[in-house]
Design a protein around this motif. Structure first.
Motif, short mmCIF file in Angstrom:
data_model
loop_
_atom_site.label_atom_id
_atom_site.label_comp_id
_atom_site.label_asym_id
_atom_site.label_seq_id
_atom_site.Cartn_x
_atom_site.Cartn_y
_atom_site.Cartn_z
N SER A 97 -9.68 2.96 4.45
CA SER A 97 -8.45 2.19 4.23
C SER A 97 -7.77 2.71 2.97
O SER A 97 -8.41 3.29 2.09
CB SER A 97 -8.75 0.69 4.10
OG SER A 97 -9.46 0.42 2.91
N ARG A 137 -3.14 -9.49 12.92
CA ARG A 137 -4.46 -9.04 13.38
C ARG A 137 -5.55 -9.90 12.74
O ARG A 137 -5.35 -10.47 11.67
CB ARG A 137 -4.68 -7.59 12.97
CG ARG A 137 -3.62 -6.63 13.43
CD ARG A 137 -3.93 -5.23 12.93
NE ARG A 137 -4.30 -5.22 11.53
CZ ARG A 137 -3.68 -4.52 10.59
NH1 ARG A 137 -2.65 -3.76 10.88
NH2 ARG A 137 -4.09 -4.56 9.33
N ASP A 139 -8.33 -9.03 11.00
CA ASP A 139 -9.12 -8.02 10.30
C ASP A 139 -10.43 -8.59 9.77
O ASP A 139 -11.45 -7.89 9.75
CB ASP A 139 -8.31 -7.40 9.17
CG ASP A 139 -7.13 -6.58 9.68
OD1 ASP A 139 -7.10 -6.23 10.88
OD2 ASP A 139 -6.24 -6.28 8.86
#
Length: 172
Positions: A97, A137, A139
């Protein structure tokens, strides 16, 4: 690839993320298409147009095999298409990330685990192609299924080493 409506193109754009070629992305995205989710992505995925969206797909595929989106609902209103889906896959590669500065923020080594999380994708269409994308989303749910959070002490050590290696590679 033949599509007939904005909704068809929007759905095809999600499926292309899992298995599409660079050539498949051209008819799906405008030349100035923007992904509003790009702040946590690698530098090559932060641009605009089909090439940046394809770079995003390659980034996901590098970390996750068997990547797929199951489509539950599609709503089309004017230039906006909304897709409720479940993204699934198995982490077989390193997931990196990035921070807002496009530098490596963290690296998550593979554990071979599978995941399935719901997502809602919002796509603004123009001339039969995707011009803008953003998503909601889960996550945290994905991280829990993959064993990223809460990390065990051993996995935390593996993450720190992987992050250090990725930062060194980026600096070289």
């Amino acid at each position: 690839m033949t599509t007939s409506t904005d909704a068809d193109v929007a759905v095809a754009s999600l499926h292309a993320m899992g298995s599409g070629t660079k050539a498949d992305f051209r008819p799906l995205y405008t030349e100035d298409a923007v992904n509003r989710e790009a702040l946590a992505e690698p530098p090559e995925a932060r641009g605009t147009g089909p090439a940046a969206l394809f770079a995003y797909a390659l980034w996901l595929r590098a970390a996750f095999s068997d990547l797929a989106w199951e489509i539950h609902e599609v709503v089309h209103d004017g230039e906006l298409v909304v897709i409720h889906s479940t993204m699934s896959g198995r982490q077989t590669g390193l997931f990196v990330s990035y921070g807002p500065d496009a530098k490596v923020a963290a690296a998550f080594p593979p554990r071979g685990r599978s995941f399935a999380v719901t997502q809602t994708h919002w796509l603004r269409m123009r001339d039969g192609r995707v011009a803008e994308h953003w998503a909601n989303r889960d996550d945290l749910g994905m991280g829990q299924q993959l064993g990223w959070t809460p990390p065990t002490p051993l996995y935390l050590g593996r993450m720190l080493l992987a992050t250090r290696r990725e930062r060194s590679k980026a600096a070289a």
